[in-house]
Write a protein that holds these residues in place. Structure first.
Motif, PDB file in Angstrom:
ATOM      1  N   LYS A 183      34.739  57.503 -75.888  1.00 22.82           N
ATOM      2  CA  LYS A 183      34.341  56.567 -77.098  1.00 22.82           C
ATOM      3  C   LYS A 183      34.081  57.856 -78.394  1.00 22.82           C
ATOM      4  CE  LYS A 183      32.623  52.503 -75.029  1.00 22.82           C
ATOM      5  NZ  LYS A 183      32.114  51.461 -75.172  1.00 22.82           N
ATOM      6  N   ALA A 184      34.380  57.456 -79.547  1.00 24.04           N
ATOM      7  CA  ALA A 184      33.920  58.425 -80.687  1.00 24.04           C
ATOM      8  C   ALA A 184      33.012  57.635 -81.426  1.00 24.04           C
ATOM      9  CB  ALA A 184      35.295  58.939 -81.256  1.00 24.04           C
ATOM     10  N   THR A 185      32.188  58.313 -81.981  1.00 22.22           N
ATOM     11  CA  THR A 185      31.340  57.615 -83.023  1.00 22.22           C
ATOM     12  C   THR A 185      31.453  58.014 -84.485  1.00 22.22           C
ATOM     13  OG1 THR A 185      29.490  57.457 -81.394  1.00 22.22           O
ATOM     14  CG2 THR A 185      28.968  57.327 -83.707  1.00 22.22           C
ATOM     15  N   LEU A 186      31.923  57.438 -85.499  1.00 18.21           N
ATOM     16  CA  LEU A 186      32.250  57.531 -86.755  1.00 18.21           C
ATOM     17  C   LEU A 186      31.372  57.037 -87.672  1.00 18.21           C
ATOM     18  CD1 LEU A 186      35.895  56.323 -86.455  1.00 18.21           C
ATOM     19  CD2 LEU A 186      35.219  58.775 -86.363  1.00 18.21           C
ATOM     20  N   ASP A 187      30.894  57.770 -88.604  1.00 22.21           N
ATOM     21  CA  ASP A 187      30.171  57.450 -89.985  1.00 22.21           C
ATOM     22  C   ASP A 187      31.162  57.163 -91.051  1.00 22.21           C
ATOM     23  OD1 ASP A 187      27.451  57.558 -88.664  1.00 22.21           O
ATOM     24  OD2 ASP A 187      27.523  59.810 -88.618  1.00 22.21           O
ATOM     25  N   ILE A 188      31.308  56.153 -91.705  1.00 18.97           N
ATOM     26  CA  ILE A 188      32.255  55.734 -92.559  1.00 18.97           C
ATOM     27  C   ILE A 188      31.309  55.151 -93.842  1.00 18.97           C
ATOM     28  CG2 ILE A 188      34.101  55.883 -91.105  1.00 18.97           C
ATOM     29  CD1 ILE A 188      33.843  52.742 -91.069  1.00 18.97           C
ATOM     30  N   VAL A 189      32.085  54.942 -94.840  1.00 19.96           N
ATOM     31  CA  VAL A 189      31.285  54.453 -96.226  1.00 19.96           C
ATOM     32  C   VAL A 189      32.513  52.938 -96.164  1.00 19.96           C
ATOM     33  CG1 VAL A 189      30.885  54.620 -98.339  1.00 19.96           C
ATOM     34  CG2 VAL A 189      30.643  56.593 -96.879  1.00 19.96           C
ATOM     35  N   ARG A 190      31.581  51.917 -96.278  1.00 20.02           N
ATOM     36  CA  ARG A 190      32.438  50.747 -96.671  1.00 20.02           C
ATOM     37  C   ARG A 190      31.627  49.933 -97.787  1.00 20.02           C
ATOM     38  NH1 ARG A 190      34.516  48.453 -91.208  1.00 20.02           N
ATOM     39  NH2 ARG A 190      36.445  49.899 -91.148  1.00 20.02           N
ATOM     40  N   SER A 191      32.460  49.559 -98.827  1.00 23.13           N
ATOM     41  CA  SER A 191      31.960  49.092 -99.888  1.00 23.13           C
ATOM     42  C   SER A 191      30.564  49.953-100.560  1.00 23.13           C
ATOM     43  CB  SER A 191      31.444  47.555 -99.819  1.00 23.13           C
ATOM     44  OG  SER A 191      32.552  46.799 -99.338  1.00 23.13           O
ATOM     45  N   GLY A 192      30.513  51.259-100.454  1.00 24.56           N
ATOM     46  CA  GLY A 192      29.613  52.028-100.930  1.00 24.56           C
ATOM     47  C   GLY A 192      28.315  52.211 -99.992  1.00 24.56           C
ATOM     48  N   GLU A 193      28.454  51.524 -98.759  1.00 22.34           N
ATOM     49  CA  GLU A 193      27.410  51.668 -97.859  1.00 22.34           C
ATOM     50  C   GLU A 193      27.900  52.446 -96.566  1.00 22.34           C
ATOM     51  OE1 GLU A 193      24.237  50.375 -98.362  1.00 22.34           O
ATOM     52  OE2 GLU A 193      24.808  49.867-100.398  1.00 22.34           O
ATOM     53  N   PRO A 194      26.876  53.335 -96.084  1.00 24.92           N
ATOM     54  CA  PRO A 194      27.275  53.979 -94.821  1.00 24.92           C
ATOM     55  C   PRO A 194      27.168  53.000 -93.694  1.00 24.92           C
ATOM     56  CG  PRO A 194      24.794  54.718 -95.557  1.00 24.92           C
ATOM     57  CD  PRO A 194      25.720  53.734 -96.634  1.00 24.92           C
ATOM     58  N   VAL A 195      28.150  53.070 -92.847  1.00 28.83           N
ATOM     59  CA  VAL A 195      28.217  52.472 -91.597  1.00 28.83           C
ATOM     60  C   VAL A 195      28.644  53.166 -90.614  1.00 28.83           C
ATOM     61  CG1 VAL A 195      29.634  50.562 -90.442  1.00 28.83           C
ATOM     62  CG2 VAL A 195      29.074  50.453 -93.027  1.00 28.83           C
ATOM     63  N   ARG A 196      28.028  52.966 -89.223  1.00 26.71           N
ATOM     64  CA  ARG A 196      28.195  53.818 -87.898  1.00 26.71           C
ATOM     65  C   ARG A 196      28.952  52.922 -87.020  1.00 26.71           C
ATOM     66  NH1 ARG A 196      24.400  58.140 -85.070  1.00 26.71           N
ATOM     67  NH2 ARG A 196      25.174  59.310 -86.883  1.00 26.71           N
ATOM     68  N   LYS A 197      30.425  53.326 -86.532  1.00 28.14           N
ATOM     69  CA  LYS A 197      31.160  52.521 -85.831  1.00 28.14           C
ATOM     70  C   LYS A 197      31.533  53.451 -84.545  1.00 28.14           C
ATOM     71  CE  LYS A 197      32.235  48.944 -88.041  1.00 28.14           C
ATOM     72  NZ  LYS A 197      32.179  47.455 -87.520  1.00 28.14           N
ATOM     73  N   THR A 198      31.501  52.739 -83.431  1.00 26.06           N
ATOM     74  CA  THR A 198      32.066  53.451 -82.228  1.00 26.06           C
ATOM     75  C   THR A 198      33.130  52.923 -81.613  1.00 26.06           C
ATOM     76  OG1 THR A 198      29.809  54.058 -81.529  1.00 26.06           O
ATOM     77  CG2 THR A 198      31.122  54.011 -79.838  1.00 26.06           C
ATOM     78  N   ILE A 199      34.142  53.523 -81.485  1.00 29.77           N
ATOM     79  CA  ILE A 199      35.395  53.039 -81.049  1.00 29.77           C
ATOM     80  C   ILE A 199      36.017  53.759 -79.824  1.00 29.77           C
ATOM     81  CG2 ILE A 199      36.158  52.425 -83.427  1.00 29.77           C
ATOM     82  CD1 ILE A 199      37.761  54.942 -83.348  1.00 29.77           C
ATOM     83  N   PRO A 200      36.518  53.066 -79.080  1.00 29.79           N
ATOM     84  CA  PRO A 200      37.231  53.433 -77.793  1.00 29.79           C
ATOM     85  C   PRO A 200      38.441  54.166 -78.192  1.00 29.79           C
ATOM     86  CG  PRO A 200      37.579  51.107 -77.821  1.00 29.79           C
ATOM     87  CD  PRO A 200      36.687  51.400 -78.896  1.00 29.79           C
ATOM     88  N   LEU A 201      38.960  55.086 -77.504  1.00 32.51           N
ATOM     89  CA  LEU A 201      40.016  55.956 -77.577  1.00 32.51           C
ATOM     90  C   LEU A 201      40.931  55.815 -76.495  1.00 32.51           C
ATOM     91  CD1 LEU A 201      38.442  59.649 -78.530  1.00 32.51           C
ATOM     92  CD2 LEU A 201      39.314  57.726 -79.993  1.00 32.51           C
ATOM     93  N   GLY A 202      42.281  55.551 -76.900  1.00 31.53           N
ATOM     94  CA  GLY A 202      43.531  55.035 -75.984  1.00 31.53           C
ATOM     95  C   GLY A 202      44.598  55.858 -76.496  1.00 31.53           C
ATOM     96  N   ASN A 203      45.386  55.496 -75.629  1.00 32.05           N
ATOM     97  CA  ASN A 203      46.773  55.893 -75.827  1.00 32.05           C
ATOM     98  C   ASN A 203      47.257  54.774 -76.824  1.00 32.05           C
ATOM     99  OD1 ASN A 203      47.463  58.333 -74.980  1.00 32.05           O
ATOM    100  ND2 ASN A 203      48.074  57.754 -72.888  1.00 32.05           N
ATOM    101  N   GLU A 204      47.983  55.087 -77.837  1.00 27.62           N
ATOM    102  CA  GLU A 204      48.521  54.078 -78.477  1.00 27.62           C
ATOM    103  C   GLU A 204      50.049  53.959 -78.592  1.00 27.62           C
ATOM    104  OE1 GLU A 204      48.497  50.869 -81.392  1.00 27.62           O
ATOM    105  OE2 GLU A 204      46.677  52.156 -80.641  1.00 27.62           O
ATOM    106  N   PRO A 205      50.781  52.862 -78.089  1.00 22.01           N
ATOM    107  CA  PRO A 205      52.220  52.868 -77.614  1.00 22.01           C
ATOM    108  C   PRO A 205      52.751  52.825 -78.950  1.00 22.01           C
ATOM    109  CG  PRO A 205      51.012  50.772 -77.302  1.00 22.01           C
ATOM    110  CD  PRO A 205      49.889  51.694 -77.591  1.00 22.01           C
ATOM    111  N   TRP A 206      53.761  53.634 -79.051  1.00 25.92           N
ATOM    112  CA  TRP A 206      54.378  53.919 -80.450  1.00 25.92           C
ATOM    113  C   TRP A 206      55.522  52.984 -80.434  1.00 25.92           C
ATOM    114  CZ3 TRP A 206      51.545  56.663 -83.459  1.00 25.92           C
ATOM    115  CH2 TRP A 206      50.886  57.814 -82.873  1.00 25.92           C
ATOM    116  N   LEU A 207      55.951  52.506 -81.864  1.00 22.48           N
ATOM    117  CA  LEU A 207      57.063  51.776 -81.873  1.00 22.48           C
ATOM    118  C   LEU A 207      58.569  52.490 -81.756  1.00 22.48           C
ATOM    119  CD1 LEU A 207      57.988  48.947 -83.152  1.00 22.48           C
ATOM    120  CD2 LEU A 207      57.939  50.147 -85.618  1.00 22.48           C
TER     121      LEU A 207
END
Length: 187
Positions: free
Chosen positions: A16-40
């Protein structure tokens, strides 16, 4: 500042990766799983080169990076929509797992007027978006009515007399010395 790709490459698939991002001017911390993305658009997998289907002399294949590279090796300019699929639009969706091309046309009376068509991205076949090569074959085999209508992303429309195309398909293959109307992967 660090490049995002450097940070991602430090992780393994499944972590998992933890990201600190800004949404609508507010800081938000998100944790997302990393995976292999099948390509088109498939990468450099030589096994994918043999995937094809021929109907009425129309040769369909999935777009691969090898196909795009062939232009570079041949010193030709890669059509914009093909290179865009290989770069910025290279994400699978539920509706589309492959970009299907009309790569060439085997000359025959049934497809007279279409012989110069090549490397056209298929938008729809009889109103259906082909999800992948298997789905394209199923759509064409299930087609009914007087004409098979194939719309290209360029806006061009190709229409074949469906019954004549079915009747002439084997003859077209024999004339052009093609042993099968599809690759082993589609049988």
């Amino acid at each position: 500042r660090l490049d995002m790709s450097w940070l991602v490459h430090k992780k393994q698939v499944g972590e998992k990766a933890t990201l600190d991002i800004v949404r609508s001017g507010e800081p938000v911390r998100k944790t997302i799983p990393l995976g292999n993305e099948p390509w088109l658009v498939a990468g450099t997998h030589h096994a994918t080169l043999d995937s094809y289907f021929i109907f009425g002399g129309l040769v369909f294949q999935p777009l691969t990076l090898e196909h795009i590279y062939l232009y570079h090796n041949g010193q030709e300019c890669v059509p914009g929509e093909l290179s865009m699929y290989g770069l910025s639009r290279n994400y699978r969706t539920a509706e589309r797992h492959q970009v299907i091309l009309l790569t060439s046309v085997l000359a025959a009376p049934i497809n007279l007027g279409y012989q110069d068509w090549s490397n056209e991205v298929i938008a729809t076949v009889d109103g259906n978006v082909p999800r992948d090569m298997e789905n394209l074959v199923a759509i064409i085999k299930a087609a009914s009515g007087p004409r098979l209508r194939i719309a290209m992303e360029s806006g061009s429309i190709l229409a074949l007399d469906l019954e004549r195309a079915k009747k002439q398909n084997q003859d077209i293959l024999e004339v052009h010395k093609v042993s099968s109307d599809c690759s082993l992967s589609l049988k």
